[in-house]
Design a protein around this motif. Sequence first.
Motif, short mmCIF file in Angstrom:
data_model
loop_
_atom_site.label_atom_id
_atom_site.label_comp_id
_atom_site.label_asym_id
_atom_site.label_seq_id
_atom_site.Cartn_x
_atom_site.Cartn_y
_atom_site.Cartn_z
N GLY A 73 0.78 -1.23 0.00
CA GLY A 73 0.00 0.00 0.00
C GLY A 73 0.81 1.28 0.00
N ILE A 74 1.91 1.31 0.71
CA ILE A 74 2.70 2.54 0.80
C ILE A 74 3.29 2.93 -0.55
CG2 ILE A 74 4.75 3.58 1.84
CD1 ILE A 74 3.94 2.10 4.44
N PRO A 75 3.96 2.05 -1.28
CA PRO A 75 4.41 2.45 -2.61
C PRO A 75 3.24 2.65 -3.58
CG PRO A 75 5.60 0.51 -1.90
CD PRO A 75 4.53 0.76 -0.92
N GLY A 76 2.13 1.96 -3.33
CA GLY A 76 0.96 2.12 -4.18
C GLY A 76 0.38 3.51 -4.15
N ILE A 77 0.60 4.23 -3.06
CA ILE A 77 0.14 5.62 -2.99
C ILE A 77 0.90 6.47 -3.99
CG2 ILE A 77 0.08 7.68 -1.53
CD1 ILE A 77 -0.30 5.82 0.86
N LEU A 82 -3.94 4.49 -5.53
CA LEU A 82 -4.92 3.55 -4.98
C LEU A 82 -4.41 2.87 -3.72
CD1 LEU A 82 -6.20 1.87 -8.25
CD2 LEU A 82 -7.29 3.66 -6.93
N GLY A 83 -3.15 3.09 -3.42
CA GLY A 83 -2.58 2.49 -2.21
C GLY A 83 -3.26 2.97 -0.95
N ILE A 84 -3.84 4.16 -0.99
CA ILE A 84 -4.55 4.67 0.19
C ILE A 84 -5.75 3.79 0.49
CG2 ILE A 84 -6.01 6.32 -1.05
CD1 ILE A 84 -4.34 6.99 2.30
N LEU A 85 -6.39 3.23 -0.53
CA LEU A 85 -7.51 2.31 -0.30
C LEU A 85 -7.04 1.02 0.36
CD1 LEU A 85 -9.46 2.77 -3.65
CD2 LEU A 85 -9.95 3.79 -1.43
N VAL A 86 -5.87 0.55 -0.03
CA VAL A 86 -5.31 -0.65 0.59
C VAL A 86 -5.00 -0.38 2.06
CG1 VAL A 86 -3.36 -2.26 0.56
CG2 VAL A 86 -4.37 -1.51 -1.58
N LEU A 87 -4.46 0.79 2.36
CA LEU A 87 -4.15 1.13 3.75
C LEU A 87 -5.40 1.30 4.59
CD1 LEU A 87 -1.17 3.60 3.24
CD2 LEU A 87 -1.10 1.18 3.84
N ILE A 88 -6.45 1.89 4.02
CA ILE A 88 -7.71 2.03 4.75
C ILE A 88 -8.32 0.66 5.02
CG2 ILE A 88 -10.10 2.86 4.54
CD1 ILE A 88 -8.94 5.30 3.04
N PHE A 89 -8.28 -0.22 4.01
CA PHE A 89 -8.77 -1.59 4.16
C PHE A 89 -8.01 -2.32 5.26
CE2 PHE A 89 -8.35 -6.09 2.76
CZ PHE A 89 -9.67 -6.47 2.89
#
Length: 121
Positions: A73-77, A82-89
């Motif tokens: 998620g962090i590099p995905g930001i 979209l990495g922020i969605l992974v981090l929220i999930f």
Amino acid sequence: MELVNNGVVLREDRNLLVVTHLSQYLDFITGFGGLIVPLVIWLTTKDSVIGMNEHGKSVINFQLTLILYLIIGIPGILLFGLGILVLIFAGILSIVMPAVNAIKASNGESPSYFGTLRFIS
């Protein structure tokens, strides 16, 4: 309740199972205890507490999956946004699932963590 299996006395300790699940919240307090404490509890009592092997593996798999979600998620930001969605999930899962499974452990049910990869089987 105690059972004897190959010279090892197995005892039923639902409170320890609940503590194992709830100890994952140490991540929010100390930043690192959510993986270490359940790992120590699981490794020291998996042969003497009924159900600890199953619950301990579930907790460790869940924690390793959360770490993987953070690594993705962090590099995905930066790459896709979209990495922020992974981090929220991952954040929602890390708050809800230990409590749900602690209740299941107190009722004598098997654990089930949503979205967990099985690293340890």
